[in-house]
Design a protein around this motif. Sequence first.
Motif, mmCIF file in Angstrom:
data_model
loop_
_atom_site.group_PDB
_atom_site.id
_atom_site.type_symbol
_atom_site.label_atom_id
_atom_site.label_comp_id
_atom_site.label_asym_id
_atom_site.label_seq_id
_atom_site.Cartn_x
_atom_site.Cartn_y
_atom_site.Cartn_z
ATOM 1 N N UNK A 16 16.240 -47.955 19.299
ATOM 2 C CA UNK A 16 16.431 -47.389 17.965
ATOM 3 C C UNK A 16 16.426 -48.469 16.902
ATOM 4 N N UNK A 17 17.013 -49.609 17.219
ATOM 5 C CA UNK A 17 17.095 -50.676 16.221
ATOM 6 C C UNK A 17 15.735 -51.299 15.946
ATOM 7 N N UNK A 18 14.953 -51.553 16.997
ATOM 8 C CA UNK A 18 13.650 -52.179 16.747
ATOM 9 C C UNK A 18 12.693 -51.196 16.053
ATOM 10 N N UNK A 19 12.945 -49.900 16.202
ATOM 11 C CA UNK A 19 12.073 -48.900 15.590
ATOM 12 C C UNK A 19 12.172 -48.895 14.071
ATOM 13 N N UNK A 20 13.295 -49.380 13.529
ATOM 14 C CA UNK A 20 13.468 -49.338 12.069
ATOM 15 C C UNK A 20 13.122 -50.667 11.409
ATOM 16 N N UNK A 21 12.710 -51.644 12.198
ATOM 17 C CA UNK A 21 12.339 -52.942 11.642
ATOM 18 C C UNK A 21 10.828 -53.088 11.594
ATOM 19 N N UNK A 22 10.327 -53.652 10.523
ATOM 20 C CA UNK A 22 8.898 -53.911 10.408
ATOM 21 C C UNK A 22 8.614 -55.367 10.742
ATOM 22 N N UNK A 23 7.391 -55.674 11.135
ATOM 23 C CA UNK A 23 7.051 -57.087 11.376
ATOM 24 C C UNK A 23 7.386 -57.970 10.176
ATOM 25 N N UNK A 24 7.130 -57.473 8.985
ATOM 26 C CA UNK A 24 7.402 -58.257 7.782
ATOM 27 C C UNK A 24 8.883 -58.579 7.649
ATOM 28 N N UNK A 25 9.738 -57.658 8.082
ATOM 29 C CA UNK A 25 11.182 -57.855 7.971
ATOM 30 C C UNK A 25 11.653 -59.064 8.749
ATOM 31 N N UNK A 26 11.054 -59.292 9.920
ATOM 32 C CA UNK A 26 11.503 -60.384 10.788
ATOM 33 C C UNK A 26 10.607 -61.609 10.688
ATOM 34 N N UNK A 27 9.670 -61.608 9.728
ATOM 35 C CA UNK A 27 8.836 -62.782 9.513
ATOM 36 C C UNK A 27 7.564 -62.826 10.319
ATOM 37 N N UNK A 28 7.210 -61.716 10.974
ATOM 38 C CA UNK A 28 5.965 -61.678 11.740
ATOM 39 C C UNK A 28 4.810 -61.274 10.825
ATOM 40 N N UNK A 29 3.588 -61.755 11.112
ATOM 41 C CA UNK A 29 2.441 -61.319 10.307
ATOM 42 C C UNK A 29 2.154 -59.851 10.530
#
Length: 295
Positions: A16-29
């Motif tokens: 559930x937690x990873x589903x609400x995060x975008x690559x941009x949020x964690x610094x991924x391209x």
Amino acid sequence: MTGDAHLNELGEFLKARRAVLSPRTVGLPDTGGPRRVPGLRREEVALLAAISTDYYTRLEQGRIQPSAPVLAALAQVLHLGNDQRDHLFELVGRQTARPRRQVAQRVQPQLRRLLDDLNATPGVVIGRRMDILAWNPLAAALLTDFAQVPERNRNYVRILFTDPSMRTLYADWRTVTRACVSHLRTLAAKYPDDPRLTSLVGELSVQDKDFGQWWGSRHAASRTRGTKRFYHPVVGELALDWDTLTCGTNPDQELVVWTAEPGSPSYDGLRMLASWAASHLGESAAGRVTWPDRK
């Protein structure tokens, strides 16, 4: 709730937690392409947490119980707040281990004095995570002007991967950097709860595919001596022996020096470099170097 139920709930919480995060949020391209599932992919979370995709997959499936260091890394990667972090630890019955405020590293006085006395030998003091804590003028002339690097980024591994001039300075950049990644993995095993070390690994894994590949190989080894070859823009080719001296009063700090056999071309090259450094580092021992074109 049984142990298996706790682990199943842990898996659902992670998904559930990873589903609400975008690559941009964690610094991924973010390539902008379609994703089969919303949010981060399993392999992306695993990469940032410095664990294998298979290990992370089994976590989400509720098949294994993670260690406290793995939980701490996941909490950071998934941007958990304090309450969420506490819940994560409670799901596996572990005591919450919030990272303590770390005291800034300061070079040991005896290493500083020894470094200041090395007039014809490049030397740096390296601390935990391979941070550069101190250097002498000849080390700045040999490697890079560390004074120009923001203190928070003054890390030997980060500089190797992010400063383009390093790729031409080292005759075998890939061998040097791969050995450093291996040593960094040894440090990660020694300091599993170090958030800055986890952040460094995640940052470089995202920025450089070689780092991500070498880190993923999970090879861990350390060397304390060897020979490195340089193509220096001022004095040309140098073959220098390097050695590491560990501080007796603080094993987290090491003095690294580069030397050459007396009478060898590299020995003469170091003397030439020392003369060049004396004229270009006049303001201070950590002064500003006017580099020639290093491309």
